[in-house]
Scaffold this motif. Sequence first.
Motif, mmCIF file in Angstrom:
data_model
loop_
_atom_site.group_PDB
_atom_site.id
_atom_site.type_symbol
_atom_site.label_atom_id
_atom_site.label_comp_id
_atom_site.label_asym_id
_atom_site.label_seq_id
_atom_site.Cartn_x
_atom_site.Cartn_y
_atom_site.Cartn_z
ATOM 1 N N HIS A 198 46.708 54.142 41.204
ATOM 2 C CA HIS A 198 46.257 53.102 39.940
ATOM 3 C C HIS A 198 45.856 53.861 39.009
ATOM 4 C CE1 HIS A 198 47.200 49.795 43.008
ATOM 5 N NE2 HIS A 198 47.187 49.133 41.912
ATOM 6 N N ARG A 258 41.427 52.476 34.566
ATOM 7 C CA ARG A 258 40.809 52.624 33.070
ATOM 8 C C ARG A 258 39.658 53.548 32.940
ATOM 9 N NH1 ARG A 258 38.822 49.145 30.492
ATOM 10 N NH2 ARG A 258 38.500 47.572 32.213
ATOM 11 N N VAL A 276 40.231 57.313 33.153
ATOM 12 C CA VAL A 276 40.779 57.412 31.827
ATOM 13 C C VAL A 276 39.898 57.895 30.921
ATOM 14 C CG1 VAL A 276 42.429 57.090 29.804
ATOM 15 C CG2 VAL A 276 43.041 56.479 32.220
ATOM 16 N N ALA A 277 38.915 56.918 30.741
ATOM 17 C CA ALA A 277 37.642 56.942 29.918
ATOM 18 C C ALA A 277 36.984 58.202 30.198
ATOM 19 C CB ALA A 277 36.781 55.711 29.874
ATOM 20 N N GLN A 333 37.436 44.283 33.496
ATOM 21 C CA GLN A 333 37.982 43.454 32.690
ATOM 22 C C GLN A 333 38.316 41.950 33.675
ATOM 23 O OE1 GLN A 333 41.496 45.139 31.038
ATOM 24 N NE2 GLN A 333 40.376 45.912 29.087
ATOM 25 N N ALA A 376 47.253 54.129 35.089
ATOM 26 C CA ALA A 376 46.456 54.092 33.601
ATOM 27 C C ALA A 376 46.643 55.223 32.906
ATOM 28 C CB ALA A 376 44.817 53.920 34.319
ATOM 29 N N GLN A 407 49.961 55.209 31.029
ATOM 30 C CA GLN A 407 49.995 54.235 29.947
ATOM 31 C C GLN A 407 49.212 54.993 28.627
ATOM 32 O OE1 GLN A 407 47.953 50.792 31.830
ATOM 33 N NE2 GLN A 407 49.587 49.830 32.131
ATOM 34 N N GLU A 408 48.355 56.035 28.848
ATOM 35 C CA GLU A 408 47.725 56.415 27.749
ATOM 36 C C GLU A 408 48.239 57.780 27.254
ATOM 37 O OE1 GLU A 408 44.325 55.703 26.390
ATOM 38 O OE2 GLU A 408 44.571 53.633 27.113
ATOM 39 N N TRP A 458 33.182 51.354 29.025
ATOM 40 C CA TRP A 458 33.677 50.734 30.039
ATOM 41 C C TRP A 458 32.961 49.504 30.419
ATOM 42 C CZ3 TRP A 458 32.692 49.260 34.805
ATOM 43 C CH2 TRP A 458 33.819 49.112 36.001
ATOM 44 N N GLU A 489 42.515 48.295 38.932
ATOM 45 C CA GLU A 489 43.155 48.575 37.560
ATOM 46 C C GLU A 489 41.816 48.879 36.631
ATOM 47 O OE1 GLU A 489 47.118 47.724 36.174
ATOM 48 O OE2 GLU A 489 46.069 45.832 36.774
ATOM 49 N N ASP A 490 40.575 48.239 37.008
ATOM 50 C CA ASP A 490 39.475 48.477 36.003
ATOM 51 C C ASP A 490 39.114 49.973 36.555
ATOM 52 O OD1 ASP A 490 39.261 46.359 34.411
ATOM 53 O OD2 ASP A 490 38.274 45.000 36.187
#
Length: 324
Positions: free
Chosen positions: A18, A233, A236-237, A307, A22, A25-26, A304, A229-230
Amino acid sequence: MAQSKVLVIGGAGYIGSHVVKALLQENFAVTVFDNLSTGQRCNLLAKAGFIEGNILDEAKLNDVMAKGFDAVVHLAAKKAVGESMENPQKYARNNLNGSINIFNAMINNGVKNIVFSSTAASYGMPQYLPIDENHPLNPLSFYGFTKIEIERVMDWYSRLKDFHYIALRYFNAVGYAADGSIRGKEQNPQNLLPIVMEVVTGKREILNVFGNDYDTPDGTCVRDYIHVEDLGRAHVAAIKKLMQDSQSHIINLGTGKGTSVLEIIQSTERVTGRKVNYDFAPRRAGDPSVIVATYEKAQKILDWKPQYTDIDEIIKTTWNLEEK
Ligand code: UD1
């Protein structure tokens, strides 16, 4: 602008895949390094490169790091709490030696940034709630101990070398990518939600609910369930933050919201339309009654927040996988 290159060690695993998703996607260029011991080929995403290898193989790690990366994500660890108490040698070798091999290979090859998969298991019995990052560390398992020791090695390396880390202490990771792109189920699951799924699909007869006499509203244990998925993310951050300011941090990843075992069962019944066959069993040794995080630091440093905040929505993403 050139794509930033990230090496995801353990990227074929449940959380690792996962994280890879992410990152892709970025628009990061992602290479997965995994020995497929618990990671699975079906979790490898087509747009990521793949190198099969073991973190105990120092020569191979050095060869891989020599390719040059902007950052590493390290999620390659043994994580079964019970097993770590029976076979601590295995956990010392894989988690401690393996991590040190990764850090040394990074330093040898000028790779400066790492995001490390750490755990709420490092806190042990909560002394106050919600748990923040300053909470005392008293792990109840050898597994939890290995994660803290690795954090400490990273802290020393960050003081002594051009080495920067963000350790992310996950609470209870659950759910699957909502688009169904990641489908690998863990073998012999030890965690609540995959076990509940095995019960509703008839793979397992019954769920043993460990304890119904806890000091909680319905008597069963309360945990902070965070969607994978959170978590993705947040990695990535963390990478972006490290690349921007080279500051090391330790950060909780949770939702700040507690859900009991019975609430998980009720939610699963709502989402699936099926009954969860369960029985009350004695308490499991070492289980705290309530664990809930505060994610204020993640919000402040990584900008962050989770979501997924509705447990039905979270369980739906796991059920989607079973339905197909
Ligand atoms: C889990 C992980 C730990 C990780 C932590 C992050 C395990 C054993 N523990 O802890 O490594 O660091 O999340 O916070 O993998 N339960 C039942 N019946 C079952 C299984 C579980 O009632 O068959 C209950 C447990 O008592 C607990 C809750 O469900 O209250 C969640 O259990 P589990 O998924 O094992 O996670 P944790 O023990 O909270």
